[in-house]
Design a protein around this motif. Structure first.
Motif, PDB file in Angstrom:
ATOM      1  N   UNK A   1      51.366  36.283  35.329  1.00  0.00           N
ATOM      2  CA  UNK A   1      50.777  37.804  35.697  1.00  0.00           C
ATOM      3  C   UNK A   1      49.645  37.492  36.407  1.00  0.00           C
ATOM      4  N   UNK A   2      49.749  38.174  37.686  1.00  0.00           N
ATOM      5  CA  UNK A   2      48.402  38.007  38.535  1.00  0.00           C
ATOM      6  C   UNK A   2      47.619  39.350  38.411  1.00  0.00           C
ATOM      7  N   UNK A   3      46.085  39.127  38.692  1.00  0.00           N
ATOM      8  CA  UNK A   3      45.272  40.318  38.294  1.00  0.00           C
ATOM      9  C   UNK A   3      44.906  40.716  39.425  1.00  0.00           C
ATOM     10  N   UNK A   4      45.840  40.621  40.769  1.00  0.00           N
ATOM     11  CA  UNK A   4      45.422  41.099  42.017  1.00  0.00           C
ATOM     12  C   UNK A   4      44.991  42.653  41.865  1.00  0.00           C
ATOM     13  N   UNK A   5      44.126  43.077  42.677  1.00  0.00           N
ATOM     14  CA  UNK A   5      43.677  44.528  42.972  1.00  0.00           C
ATOM     15  C   UNK A   5      43.235  45.170  41.509  1.00  0.00           C
ATOM     16  N   UNK A   6      42.846  44.573  40.640  1.00  0.00           N
ATOM     17  CA  UNK A   6      42.452  45.000  39.439  1.00  0.00           C
ATOM     18  C   UNK A   6      41.116  44.555  39.180  1.00  0.00           C
ATOM     19  N   UNK A   7      40.167  45.320  38.503  1.00  0.00           N
ATOM     20  CA  UNK A   7      38.637  45.026  38.209  1.00  0.00           C
ATOM     21  C   UNK A   7      38.441  45.342  36.835  1.00  0.00           C
ATOM     22  N   UNK A   8      39.018  46.075  36.060  1.00  0.00           N
ATOM     23  CA  UNK A   8      38.593  46.721  34.731  1.00  0.00           C
ATOM     24  C   UNK A   8      38.710  45.531  33.880  1.00  0.00           C
TER      25      UNK A   8
ATOM     26  N   UNK B   1      42.863  29.410  42.943  1.00  0.00           N
ATOM     27  CA  UNK B   1      43.874  29.573  43.803  1.00  0.00           C
ATOM     28  C   UNK B   1      44.097  30.975  43.677  1.00  0.00           C
ATOM     29  N   UNK B   2      44.341  31.649  45.006  1.00  0.00           N
ATOM     30  CA  UNK B   2      44.653  33.168  44.996  1.00  0.00           C
ATOM     31  C   UNK B   2      46.173  33.196  45.098  1.00  0.00           C
ATOM     32  N   UNK B   3      46.739  34.010  44.441  1.00  0.00           N
ATOM     33  CA  UNK B   3      48.235  34.318  44.291  1.00  0.00           C
ATOM     34  C   UNK B   3      48.539  35.403  44.831  1.00  0.00           C
TER      35      UNK B   3
ATOM     36  N   UNK C   1      45.086  34.505  24.390  1.00  0.00           N
ATOM     37  CA  UNK C   1      46.542  34.531  23.710  1.00  0.00           C
ATOM     38  C   UNK C   1      47.320  33.718  24.562  1.00  0.00           C
ATOM     39  N   UNK C   2      47.307  34.156  26.111  1.00  0.00           N
ATOM     40  CA  UNK C   2      48.289  33.614  26.743  1.00  0.00           C
ATOM     41  C   UNK C   2      47.387  32.861  28.086  1.00  0.00           C
ATOM     42  N   UNK C   3      46.627  31.792  27.744  1.00  0.00           N
ATOM     43  CA  UNK C   3      45.761  31.018  28.677  1.00  0.00           C
ATOM     44  C   UNK C   3      46.729  30.471  29.817  1.00  0.00           C
ATOM     45  N   UNK C   4      47.905  30.233  29.516  1.00  0.00           N
ATOM     46  CA  UNK C   4      48.700  29.590  30.556  1.00  0.00           C
ATOM     47  C   UNK C   4      49.529  30.437  31.500  1.00  0.00           C
TER      48      UNK C   4
ATOM     49  N   UNK D   1      43.380  29.718  34.758  1.00  0.00           N
ATOM     50  CA  UNK D   1      43.212  31.171  35.244  1.00  0.00           C
ATOM     51  C   UNK D   1      42.909  30.850  36.696  1.00  0.00           C
ATOM     52  N   UNK D   2      41.666  29.993  36.822  1.00  0.00           N
ATOM     53  CA  UNK D   2      41.319  29.931  38.407  1.00  0.00           C
ATOM     54  C   UNK D   2      42.164  29.118  39.205  1.00  0.00           C
TER      55      UNK D   2
END
Ligand code: ZN
Length: 388
Positions: free
Chosen positions: A193-200, A28-30, A217-220, A259-260
């Protein structure tokens, strides 16, 4: 521009292989935008093809203007999770929070269409407490939907201070360091929390050790996102999905699946599964004192002298479903009389009711009256209706 489009569709120049596409796991792309400057380059049906080719099961879409989101949602309601962006055009990111017309536009669209959230909006520091953002936060509470905030930690704190039960999706995880993201997730249990536009957080299919700690620690709480903030970014949706699958495979199976797609689906289901006060036809939705109500007639076209039923959804500010009482009546204001029958109302689920035994015995101007018995008192709302 047309060439760019066909390159995206056929996958020309992109690095995924046929084998990995067929083996793709759900994702899923948030963080997708389909804003006005992308519409010509990539018509709605073609944009949907890109999302499906990326193997997405859900895409949170918000657009400047909202019409972009509506186009995609109409084309693929199973795939698109509509999120209401408070921008009409590119370039309003730094002005919207002082623009009262934005609040009016958002209120109007919420009453008309179905949304899972409001955002992505850009909001920093003390600006979160200005009147327009405050109104946005309270509208999200009223409709039971989330806020997608491109914000610093201070603005997120201020949103939760306004409404403790708010649900916030933190765009780009605030571009904060992993330990700071962890601190915010620990502080606010309704923060995603979304990880958009991050790659590090990953390289070469391996998850960075600092980020791994936070994911475990925060898998959900985490979701992935591409962020198609400019038309050219649509190039990367498929690439980004492939890259995400690679680093997710480096995490324990359940965490990777959360996360996916699972975390995004959970948040969408929470928002869209809440009492629906927004899908009524125009003129069948009314709001007052923090309560929203919408109704649908059954049959949709009611006949003079024929009994009909009404399915009613009631929302209230905050996330508790409305569990008070509801009375329904109809009257003709000009004639000062009501119906000849007294309808029966029963609870039909979380915030939803069904009224039966209604009948309008004359043509003309009627008014449906709704009386909510809430803990704080009685709230009366009315909607005009013309019986043809
Ligand atoms: Zn964005």
């Amino acid at each position: 521009m047309k060439r760019l489009l066909s390159a995206i569709i056929v996958g020309g120049g992109l690095s995924f292989s046929a084998a990995s596409v067929s083996a793709q796991s759900p994702l899923a792309d948030a963080h997708i935008h389909y804003s006005h400057d992308a519409w010509d380059m990539l018509p709605a049906e073609e944009a949907i093809k890109v999302l499906r080719r990326a193997g997405l099961t859900k895409a949170f879409v918000s657009s400047s203007s909202d019409e972009g989101t509506q186009m995609l949602y109409r084309a693929a309601p199973d795939l698109i999770v509509p999120v209401l962006r408070p921008y009409r055009r590119r370039g309003e990111t730094g002005t919207w929070f002082r623009d009262a017309t934005v609040g009016d536009m958002v209120a109007k669209l919420l009453a008309r269409n179905k949304y899972a959230g409001i955002g992505e909006f850009h909001l920093f520091g003390k600006d979160a407490d200005l009147p327009v953002p405050r109104r946005i936060v309270s509208l999200a509470a009223q409709y039971g939907i989330f806020l997608h905030a491109h914000s610093d930690a201070e603005a997120v704190d201020r949103i939760f201070a306004q409404h403790a039960a708010a649900r916030v999706l933190w765009a780009h995880s605030g571009f904060a360091a992993p330990e700071d993201v962890a601190a915010m997730l620990a502080k606010h249990k309704n923060l995603w929390s979304d990880l958009a536009f991050r790659s590090e957080h990953a390289a070469g299919g391996k998850v960075d050790p600092q980020w791994r700690k936070v994911f475990l620690a925060f898998p959900d709480r985490f979701m992935i996102g591409t962020d198609t903030y400019a038309p050219e970014r649509w190039y990367y949706v498929i690439d980004h999905a492939e890259w995400s699958r690679q680093w997710l495979a480096d995490l324990p199976g359940e965490v990777a699946e959360n996360i996916a797609y699972r975390n995004a689906e959970t948040l969408a289901r929470w928002a869209l599964g809440s009492p629906d006060c927004t899908t009524g036809a125009p003129g069948t939705t009314v709001a007052k004192d923090g309560y929203g109500l919408s109704y649908q007639l059954e049959p949709a076209a009611i006949q003079v002298g024929q009994p009909f039923a009404m399915n009613i959804s009631v929302c209230q500010a905050g996330e508790t479903p409305f569990d008070g009482g509801l009375r329904v009546d109809a009257m003709m204001p000009a004639h000062k009389h009501g119906m000849n029958y007294k309808p029966k109302v029963r609870k039909a689920g979380r915030g939803s009711f069904r009224a039966e035994g209604l009948m309008l015995h004359m043509r003309g101007e009627w008014r449906f009256n709704f009386e909510l018995t809430a803990a704080t008192g009685v709230v009366r709302m009315g909607v005009d209706y013309t019986q043809q």
